[in-house]
Write an enzyme that holds these catalytic residues in place. Structure first.
Site, PDB file in Angstrom:
ATOM      1  CG  ASP A 193      48.819  -1.171 -23.841  1.00 53.09           C
ATOM      2  OD1 ASP A 193      48.754  -0.496 -22.846  1.00 53.09           O
ATOM      3  OD2 ASP A 193      49.008  -2.346 -23.783  1.00 53.09           O
TER       4      ASP A 193
ATOM      5  CG  ASN B  86      49.374 -13.933 -23.519  1.00 56.93           C
ATOM      6  OD1 ASN B  86      50.209 -12.888 -23.060  1.00 56.93           O
ATOM      7  ND2 ASN B  86      48.472 -13.668 -24.324  1.00 56.93           N
TER       8      ASN B  86
ATOM      9  CG  HIS C 209      50.419  -9.626 -23.531  1.00 57.30           C
ATOM     10  ND1 HIS C 209      49.210  -9.952 -23.298  1.00 57.30           N
ATOM     11  CD2 HIS C 209      50.459  -8.589 -22.462  1.00 57.30           C
ATOM     12  CE1 HIS C 209      48.535  -9.207 -22.438  1.00 57.30           C
ATOM     13  NE2 HIS C 209      49.420  -8.381 -21.805  1.00 57.30           N
TER      14      HIS C 209
ATOM     15  CD  GLU D 212      47.676 -10.663 -26.820  1.00 56.85           C
ATOM     16  OE1 GLU D 212      48.568 -11.275 -25.739  1.00 56.85           O
ATOM     17  OE2 GLU D 212      46.498 -10.613 -26.399  1.00 56.85           O
TER      18      GLU D 212
HETATM   19  C1  GLP Z   1      47.392  -5.720 -20.068  1.00 55.53           C
HETATM   20  C2  GLP Z   1      48.496  -4.669 -20.456  1.00 55.53           C
HETATM   21  C3  GLP Z   1      49.684  -4.956 -20.463  1.00 55.53           C
HETATM   22  C4  GLP Z   1      50.006  -5.525 -19.070  1.00 55.53           C
HETATM   23  C5  GLP Z   1      49.120  -6.605 -18.793  1.00 55.53           C
HETATM   24  C6  GLP Z   1      49.565  -7.482 -17.361  1.00 55.53           C
HETATM   25  O1  GLP Z   1      47.167  -6.783 -21.119  1.00 55.53           O
HETATM   26  N1  GLP Z   1      48.238  -4.450 -22.045  1.00 55.53           N
HETATM   27  O2  GLP Z   1      50.568  -3.892 -20.698  1.00 55.53           O
HETATM   28  O3  GLP Z   1      51.513  -5.445 -18.646  1.00 55.53           O
HETATM   29  O4  GLP Z   1      47.852  -6.601 -18.975  1.00 55.53           O
HETATM   30  O5  GLP Z   1      48.530  -6.976 -16.490  1.00 55.53           O
HETATM   31  P1  GLP Z   1      48.517  -7.222 -15.143  1.00 55.53           P
HETATM   32  O6  GLP Z   1      49.584  -6.598 -14.475  1.00 55.53           O
HETATM   33  O7  GLP Z   1      47.151  -6.940 -14.407  1.00 55.53           O
HETATM   34  O8  GLP Z   1      48.879  -8.606 -14.905  1.00 55.53           O
END
Ligand code: GLP
Length: 253
Positions: free
Chosen positions: A72, A141, A143, A148
């Site tokens: 993304d 959450n 995702h 989402e």
């Molecule tokens: C972002 C990314 C996700 C990722 C998520 C979790 O929102 N778009 O792909 O998995 O963060 O992040 P973290 O690893 O910092 O908890």
């Protein structure tokens, strides 16, 4: 241990999980030098990327033919922008290993037509023969990528609207000001992710524990996009002790 068709692998610490996954990836690249990887951003994979860089420097892995597709990118943020996911990947992985630029694939958040850009990405993934190993993080959450929680999910790569919680979670890249985090992003869709031959979701820390339990033991619901991994033939959940702390039922420690 297998629960709801998913393999659960537990590790003592985030570092233990990162080391094991890096070792696993090094072997996968040795077996298939032109492996196609799907890659996440976020805090979780940082240790993994550091470990891959360490192994590359030690001469244990050659990335020269590996192909990568990131999950993304923020809409409206240029690849060269210090706040882009593209820059994040350069800082943590791309600039430190011998991945070839032309084999690194990214969604361009500044493409003139975002829908076209998403279609281009799907074609590029198809042309590469699909994703062999998709690595995922887990949003607080539930995702994955920027898919989402919602009443319905989107299959293909698409422009996505971010929830307030996700914008907050991404604020670190934007001077800790969640209002600066773009409200929209481009993301691989659920079908794009689920078409990967293998999926490894990496989740560490207590903040992910409840979501890990729900994704592994709960119902499959668009309100928790990661729960769709239960439908995949070859999905694994790699967690540390803290993220495993709330596992219930058959998955309980
Ligand atoms: C972002 C990314 C996700 C990722 C998520 C979790 O929102 N778009 O792909 O998995 O963060 O992040 P973290 O690893 O910092 O908890």
């Amino acid at each position: 241990m297998h629960v709801n068709g998913m393999k659960i692998r537990r590790f003592e610490s985030p570092r233990g999980a990162a080391r094991a996954l890096a070792r696993h990836m090094v072997h996968a690249v040795a077996d298939r030098p032109d492996l196609v990887l799907g890659l996440p951003t976020g805090r979780t994979p940082v240790l993994l990327y550091a470990e891959l860089v360490r192994r590359y420097r030690a001469g244990e892995v050659d990335f020269s033919r590996v192909r990568t597709f990131n999950l993304d990118e923020f809409l409206g943020i240029a690849p060269s922008d210090p706040r882009s996911y593209r820059t994040f990947m350069a800082r943590h992985l791309f600039d430190h290993v011998n991945l070839e630029r032309r084999r690194i694939h990214f969604l361009d958040g500044t493409a003139a037509d975002p829908d076209d850009e998403c279609r281009r990405y799907e074609r590029a993934i198809a042309r590469a023969g699909g994703i062999d190993l998709m690595l995922l993080g887990l949003g607080a959450n539930g995702h994955i990528g920027f898919n989402e929680p919602a009443a319905s999910l989107v299959g293909a790569t698409h422009p996505a609207t971010l929830t307030a919680a996700t914008r907050r979670a991404n604020a670190a890249l934007f001077g800790n000001d969640r209002r600066q985090v773009p409200a929209r992003a481009l993301s691989m869709g659920m079908a794009t992710i689920l078409r990967a031959r293998r999926i490894v979701l990496l989740a560490t820390g207590t903040s992910k524990a409840r979501m890990v339990d729900r994704l592994v033991t709960g119902p499959i619901t668009p309100l928790l996009p990661a729960s769709f991994l239960q439908l995949h033939r070859c999905a694994e959940v790699w967690i540390d002790r803290a993220a495993a702390a709330s596992l219930s039922g058959r998955a309980a420690p």
